[in-house]
Design an enzyme around this catalytic site. Structure first.
Site: not given
Length: 263
Positions: A175, A206, A208-211
């Protein structure tokens, strides 16, 4: 009526609702699958950061997992915050013994820079968890933690992917959201490459984007998509969620998991 595809998240709880198990379950609902959860840790967390974290005993994590998988079954598993070497190794054993694709988000630090993985657990992630992964989804900070590589360009993303694939996952998504310019990610299995690009939205909210991305990939896999199809669909969903992210509290707000319901 027949049940929708079932996806199990194995991750920590975010009391602020923006990341962790809460974000995973919101994503799964939005994408039309039945979300289930194994809580690995409880955090006291809000828009300003993580004020405390307490991991659950290994036996509690194992019991939750077996309870769900042995009765209900799963079409995909997603892992997030695992906190300690003992939990990493236990979860690696569980997903290795489950006949379903596994999406591993190797959570190391929170959006605010708070550590969510003990340094002593890094070797277990490399040698036990990554080999069990169908897809692993590190951001650039997690790439540095796991490989020692500091990625500063798209060529560096390719090098990082090769280093991570050497640990045994089938696919890697690097990412590149921390790089300047468009939000670019690299998906590769070592033989084919997929570069996924999206315009960068001027929105600081932003959390929580990875989860959310990892859960969206797992949801796509549960619905029968190929890995490239699932990752492309997840990227589109997350891009919309980032664009619609909103302020909460005094810090960084969450992405909007329900943005499609409001457009």
């Amino acid at each position: 009526m027949s049940a929708p595809p079932r996806v199990l998240t194995v991750a920590g709880s975010d009391s602020g609702g923006g990341a962790g198990v809460q974000a995973d379950l919101k994503t799964m609902l939005a994408l039309g699958v039945h979300g289930m959860s194994v809580i690995t840790a409880v955090t006291a967390q809000n828009s300003l950061g993580v004020q405390g974290a307490w991991e659950l005993p290994v036996e509690a994590v194992r019991a939750q997992y077996r309870s769900v998988v042995d009765d209900i079954g799963v079409q995909a598993v997603k892992t997030g915050m695992l906190a300690s070497a003992e939990l990493v190794e236990a979860v690696a054993d569980l997903i290795t013994g489950t006949d379903a694709p596994a999406v591993v988000d190797p959570v190391g630090v929170s959006k605010h820079g708070d550590s969510l993985l003990a340094p002593s657990a890094l070797d277990s992630v490399r040698t036990r968890l990554l080999p069990a992964a169908t897809v692993v989804t590190p951001n650039l900070d997690e790439v540095a933690q796991l490989t020692g590589l500091r990625v500063e360009s798209e060529d560096g993303m390719r090098e990082a992917a090769a280093a991570l694939l050497a640990y045994g996952p089938r696919w890697v998504v690097i990412k590149g959201g921390h790089l300047p310019g468009d939000a670019v990610d690299l998906l590769t299995d070592g033989s084919e490459e997929h570069w996924l690009r999206a315009p960068r939205h001027d929105n600081r909210h932003t959390h929580g984007t990875g989860c959310t991305l990892a859960s969206a990939i797992a949801s796509g896999l549960a619905k029968g998509l190929t890995v490239p199809e699932a990752v492309r669909a997840a990227k589109e969903y997350v891009t919309g969620a980032i664009a619609a992210g909103f302020a909460l509290g005094g810090g960084i707000g969450p992405v909007d998991h329900g943005w499609r319901f409001r457009t």
